[in-house]
Design an enzyme around this catalytic site. Structure first.
Site, mmCIF file in Angstrom:
data_model
loop_
_atom_site.group_PDB
_atom_site.id
_atom_site.type_symbol
_atom_site.label_atom_id
_atom_site.label_comp_id
_atom_site.label_asym_id
_atom_site.label_seq_id
_atom_site.Cartn_x
_atom_site.Cartn_y
_atom_site.Cartn_z
ATOM 1 N N ARG A 1 -16.644 -0.212 -24.079
ATOM 2 C CA ARG A 1 -17.126 -0.076 -22.811
ATOM 3 C C ARG A 1 -16.388 0.873 -21.611
ATOM 4 O O ARG A 1 -15.307 1.309 -22.123
ATOM 5 C CB ARG A 1 -17.044 -1.390 -22.124
ATOM 6 C CG ARG A 1 -18.065 -2.490 -22.468
ATOM 7 C CD ARG A 1 -17.671 -3.927 -22.212
ATOM 8 N NE ARG A 1 -18.793 -4.905 -22.529
ATOM 9 C CZ ARG A 1 -18.670 -6.080 -22.717
ATOM 10 N NH1 ARG A 1 -17.583 -6.646 -22.430
ATOM 11 N NH2 ARG A 1 -19.668 -6.996 -22.913
ATOM 12 N N ASP B 1 0.876 -1.238 0.050
ATOM 13 C CA ASP B 1 -0.156 0.134 0.055
ATOM 14 C C ASP B 1 0.934 1.288 -0.027
ATOM 15 O O ASP B 1 0.393 2.223 -0.425
ATOM 16 C CB ASP B 1 -0.871 0.212 1.291
ATOM 17 C CG ASP B 1 -1.855 -0.935 1.236
ATOM 18 O OD1 ASP B 1 -2.147 -1.796 0.152
ATOM 19 O OD2 ASP B 1 -2.393 -1.463 2.445
#
Ligand code: F6P
Length: 381
Positions: free
Chosen positions: A187, A152
């Site tokens: 998309r 992280d």
């Protein structure tokens, strides 16, 4: 006078991250080359706290003898040969008493086990939770050095942690692939990445792969600007868009999306990608899909950057112990590896500063963060 060291232990705690085995490799060799014995504790501290659970599995009562042979050829391997856990914090250990769950502090018992096994010092490798436990054990008298780890990148006082580069690299590769399918189908694809309450992975992987919008915890978002950007792209002929969302991102005035919480663990974040995709489909009329990269970002072989950082951290931790340091965490402070008091590293989370140059660069390129309406077309990216 500084007490000598004859035997040390290594332990890996919290979520795994690519580069842990590089730390184990370098720390073991550096310690052995000083004539020290080295053992690894299984699954955080569980190997010492619950030795009976490990009988007959090849580790002696939850400890693994770390010899040169045992750590040969592991630098490139993902995961940790010691195992890890994000349960079993010794300072708040969940136990059942009279049918009800409660937490007990098993620190004295753990310190006793270190003595019993003649372990003079510990190298504890982990993220903020592990460093907080390390600080507690240091205050309780254990001689230890911390090594920062997390995909992280949210640990303070170190420029970066190993694991982060591997996670960003793999996320970028995945997003590259999503571009081709999103383009073919016209998309919207929303890709959700880990990172807890920091947006480092989303920001870096999103930028490196040229996504059109990035939603991070540091910037509560609205989807109007993102939908406007998608519509603008469509007007200019680009019928696809890619949005990278951090698991900890939340709508302005809304809540973080939480999947659940188990006893003794932090809450599990996730689900925001699906919500964002559904809402963007509704707002734009364009078909949207979600891809959650999740634990794929923790797996696999570390990048060479993470291998080197792991090796440097592992050896630096041994040097720190030899120099008589205790209660410190090794930290990258380019071009060198420094030591910082472990307490300082756990004081706050390192989050993306709103004025950092990466964020400014992304904005300059027209990447939308869900906080400002697009002011110019991003059709070029
Ligand atoms: O801290 C690393 C991390 O991978 C986070 O990005 C994520 O939220 C969490 O761990 C998931 O942990 P678990 O292993 O409990 O699913």
């Amino acid at each position: 006078m500084m007490e000598g060291i004859e035997r040390i232990a290594l332990s890996t705690g919290g979520g795994d991250a690519p580069g842990l085995n590089a730390v184990i490799h370098a720390a073991t060799l550096a310690a052995r080359n000083r004539g020290w014995e080295v053992v690894g504790i299984r699954d955080g501290f569980n190997g010492l706290l619950s030795p009976d659970d490990y009988r007959g599995d090849g580790s002696e009562g939850g400890l693994i003898e770390l010899t040169r042979d045992r750590v040969r050829g592991i630098i490139h391997q993902g995961g940790t040969i010691l195992g890890t856990t994000n349960r079993g914090n010794p300072t708040a250990y969940p136990v059942q008493q009279g049918g009800a769950w409660t937490e007990v502090d098993r620190t004295p018992e753990l310190l006793g086990r270190f003595k019993e096994h003649r372990i003079d010092a510990l190298i504890t490798v982990g993220g903020d939770g592990t460093m907080a436990i390390g600080h507690h054990l240091h205050e309780a008298g254990l001689r230890l050095v911390g090594v920062p780890k997390t995909i992280d990148n949210d640990l303070d006082k170190t420029t970066t942690t190993f694991g982060f580069d591997s996670a960003v690299d793999f996320a970028s590769q995945c997003i590259d692939r999503l571009f081709t399918t999103a383009t073919s189908h016209g998309r919207i694809i929303v890709v959700e990445v880990m990172g807890r309450y920091a947006g480092w992975i989303a920001l870096n992987a999103g930028m490196a792969s040229g996504v059109h919008a990035i939603l991070i915890p540091e910037i509560p978002f609205s989807l109007e600007p993102v939908a406007a950007l998608i519509a603008d792209r469509e007007r200019h002929g680009a019928k696809f868009s890619i949005v990278c969302v951090a698991e900890g991102a939340r709508p302005a005035g809304g809540e973080v999306s939480i999947l659940g919480k188990s006893r003794g663990q932090a809450e599990r974040l996730g689900g925001i990608g699906t919500k964002v995709a559904a809402e963007l489909q509704r707002m734009t009329g364009r078909e949207a899909r979600t891809v959650v990269l999740g634990h794929l970002l923790r797996g696999g072989s570390p990048t060479s950057f993470d291998r080197l950082l792991g090796l440097r951290f592992g050896a630096a931790a041994v040097r720190a112990l030899e120099e008589g340091q205790r209660g410190v965490m090794v930290a990258l402070n380019p071009p060198t590896v420094d030591y910082v008091p472990i307490a300082e590293a756990t004081r706050r989370q390192k989050r993306v500063p709103l004025d950092c140059d990466s964020l400014l660069t992304a904005r300059d390129m027209g990447i939308n963060f869900g906080d400002e309406m697009p002011t110019y077309s991003t059709i070029g990216v």
